[in-house]
Design a protein around this motif. Structure first.
Motif, PDB file in Angstrom:
ATOM      1  N   GLN A  58       7.952 -17.118  -0.906  1.00  0.00           N
ATOM      2  CA  GLN A  58       8.902 -16.085  -1.345  1.00  0.00           C
ATOM      3  C   GLN A  58       8.174 -14.793  -1.722  1.00  0.00           C
ATOM      4  O   GLN A  58       8.684 -13.702  -1.476  1.00  0.00           O
ATOM      5  N   GLN A  59       6.983 -14.915  -2.305  1.00  0.00           N
ATOM      6  CA  GLN A  59       6.175 -13.717  -2.598  1.00  0.00           C
ATOM      7  C   GLN A  59       5.903 -12.958  -1.304  1.00  0.00           C
ATOM      8  O   GLN A  59       6.028 -11.734  -1.253  1.00  0.00           O
ATOM      9  N   LEU A  60       5.518 -13.705  -0.276  1.00  0.00           N
ATOM     10  CA  LEU A  60       5.224 -13.086   1.016  1.00  0.00           C
ATOM     11  C   LEU A  60       6.478 -12.445   1.617  1.00  0.00           C
ATOM     12  O   LEU A  60       6.407 -11.374   2.215  1.00  0.00           O
ATOM     13  N   ARG A  61       7.622 -13.095   1.442  1.00  0.00           N
ATOM     14  CA  ARG A  61       8.886 -12.522   1.911  1.00  0.00           C
ATOM     15  C   ARG A  61       9.181 -11.223   1.174  1.00  0.00           C
ATOM     16  O   ARG A  61       9.532 -10.219   1.783  1.00  0.00           O
ATOM     17  N   ASP A  62       8.995 -11.234  -0.149  1.00  0.00           N
ATOM     18  CA  ASP A  62       9.270 -10.043  -0.953  1.00  0.00           C
ATOM     19  C   ASP A  62       8.353  -8.882  -0.571  1.00  0.00           C
ATOM     20  O   ASP A  62       8.730  -7.718  -0.714  1.00  0.00           O
ATOM     21  N   GLU A  63       7.154  -9.194  -0.089  1.00  0.00           N
ATOM     22  CA  GLU A  63       6.207  -8.171   0.354  1.00  0.00           C
ATOM     23  C   GLU A  63       6.477  -7.724   1.788  1.00  0.00           C
ATOM     24  O   GLU A  63       5.811  -6.833   2.299  1.00  0.00           O
ATOM     25  N   GLY A  64       7.423  -8.378   2.445  1.00  0.00           N
ATOM     26  CA  GLY A  64       7.754  -8.034   3.821  1.00  0.00           C
ATOM     27  C   GLY A  64       6.808  -8.621   4.850  1.00  0.00           C
ATOM     28  O   GLY A  64       6.819  -8.218   6.012  1.00  0.00           O
ATOM     29  N   GLY A  78       7.086  -9.214  12.265  1.00  0.00           N
ATOM     30  CA  GLY A  78       6.534  -8.368  13.313  1.00  0.00           C
ATOM     31  C   GLY A  78       6.113  -7.005  12.807  1.00  0.00           C
ATOM     32  O   GLY A  78       5.431  -6.262  13.496  1.00  0.00           O
ATOM     33  N   THR A  79       6.495  -6.675  11.571  1.00  0.00           N
ATOM     34  CA  THR A  79       6.152  -5.369  11.019  1.00  0.00           C
ATOM     35  C   THR A  79       4.988  -5.443  10.048  1.00  0.00           C
ATOM     36  O   THR A  79       4.737  -4.498   9.309  1.00  0.00           O
ATOM     37  N   THR A  80       4.285  -6.545  10.050  1.00  0.00           N
ATOM     38  CA  THR A  80       3.167  -6.728   9.138  1.00  0.00           C
ATOM     39  C   THR A  80       2.126  -5.641   9.355  1.00  0.00           C
ATOM     40  O   THR A  80       1.688  -5.398  10.474  1.00  0.00           O
ATOM     41  N   ASP A  81       1.738  -4.973   8.284  1.00  0.00           N
ATOM     42  CA  ASP A  81       0.753  -3.897   8.336  1.00  0.00           C
ATOM     43  C   ASP A  81      -0.645  -4.492   8.185  1.00  0.00           C
ATOM     44  O   ASP A  81      -1.136  -4.694   7.083  1.00  0.00           O
ATOM     45  N   GLN A  82      -1.276  -4.797   9.312  1.00  0.00           N
ATOM     46  CA  GLN A  82      -2.578  -5.460   9.295  1.00  0.00           C
ATOM     47  C   GLN A  82      -3.673  -4.583   8.683  1.00  0.00           C
ATOM     48  O   GLN A  82      -4.565  -5.093   8.026  1.00  0.00           O
ATOM     49  N   LEU A  83      -3.623  -3.286   8.897  1.00  0.00           N
ATOM     50  CA  LEU A  83      -4.624  -2.394   8.303  1.00  0.00           C
ATOM     51  C   LEU A  83      -4.561  -2.483   6.787  1.00  0.00           C
ATOM     52  O   LEU A  83      -5.587  -2.633   6.128  1.00  0.00           O
ATOM     53  N   ARG A  86      -6.069  -5.775   5.631  1.00  0.00           N
ATOM     54  CA  ARG A  86      -7.532  -5.799   5.726  1.00  0.00           C
ATOM     55  C   ARG A  86      -8.154  -4.963   4.616  1.00  0.00           C
ATOM     56  O   ARG A  86      -9.146  -5.369   4.006  1.00  0.00           O
ATOM     57  N   LEU A  87      -7.556  -3.801   4.331  1.00  0.00           N
ATOM     58  CA  LEU A  87      -8.073  -2.957   3.255  1.00  0.00           C
ATOM     59  C   LEU A  87      -7.931  -3.643   1.894  1.00  0.00           C
ATOM     60  O   LEU A  87      -8.856  -3.593   1.073  1.00  0.00           O
ATOM     61  N   GLU A  88      -6.791  -4.272   1.670  1.00  0.00           N
ATOM     62  CA  GLU A  88      -6.591  -4.975   0.399  1.00  0.00           C
ATOM     63  C   GLU A  88      -7.570  -6.133   0.242  1.00  0.00           C
ATOM     64  O   GLU A  88      -8.107  -6.354  -0.843  1.00  0.00           O
ATOM     65  N   ALA A  89      -7.820  -6.863   1.318  1.00  0.00           N
ATOM     66  CA  ALA A  89      -8.777  -7.976   1.261  1.00  0.00           C
ATOM     67  C   ALA A  89     -10.177  -7.457   0.962  1.00  0.00           C
ATOM     68  O   ALA A  89     -10.894  -8.019   0.130  1.00  0.00           O
ATOM     69  N   ALA A  90     -10.568  -6.372   1.625  1.00  0.00           N
ATOM     70  CA  ALA A  90     -11.889  -5.790   1.378  1.00  0.00           C
ATOM     71  C   ALA A  90     -11.979  -5.259  -0.049  1.00  0.00           C
ATOM     72  O   ALA A  90     -13.014  -5.409  -0.709  1.00  0.00           O
TER      73      ALA A  90
END
Length: 120
Positions: A58-64, A78-83, A86-90
């Motif tokens: 549900q957290q992931l759903r709330d984050e889109g 399909g709208t996941t912002d991969q950039l 990656r920036l948040e992980a780094a």
């Protein structure tokens, strides 16, 4: 996709479940359109409560990041912002390293800004 948790961590298990999916998205092992394992399977394999896994999803759903389909599986949006992921992980990795080194927030921010300035 492999979802793991660390029972010794102070981080709530549901946050760890969500974090495992974010990490998979950030490092490219998961992509938009991929199905997440069923919450029941994750709960059973990790030995945790089903509702804990659902809370993470549900957290992931709330984050889109995922779409939850009642009675079916969760699918990575399909709208996941991969950039951004990656920036948040780094940034999380950098922050953890800075904390372990004993740096203050100001020192860590100064080091990050200097690194960005020094790159071409």
């Amino acid at each position: 996709m492999l979802i793991t948790v660390d029972f010794a961590s102070a981080q709530p298990l549901s946050d760890q479940v969500a974090g495992a999916v974010r990490t998979a998205l950030a490092d490219g092992t998961a992509a938009p359109g991929d199905r997440l394992p069923s919450a029941r399977n994750v709960a059973a394999s990790l030995g945790i409560n089903l509702h804990t896994v659902l809370r993470g999803y549900q957290q992931l759903r709330d984050e889109g990041l995922v779409e939850l389909r009642r009675g079916r599986t969760a699918v990575i949006s399909g709208t996941t912002d991969q950039l951004r992921l990656r920036l948040e992980a780094a940034a999380r990795e950098f922050a953890a390293t800075a904390r372990q080194a004993g740096a203050s927030d100001e020192q860590a921010m100064a080091a990050a800004q200097a690194a960005l300035r020094d790159l071409p």
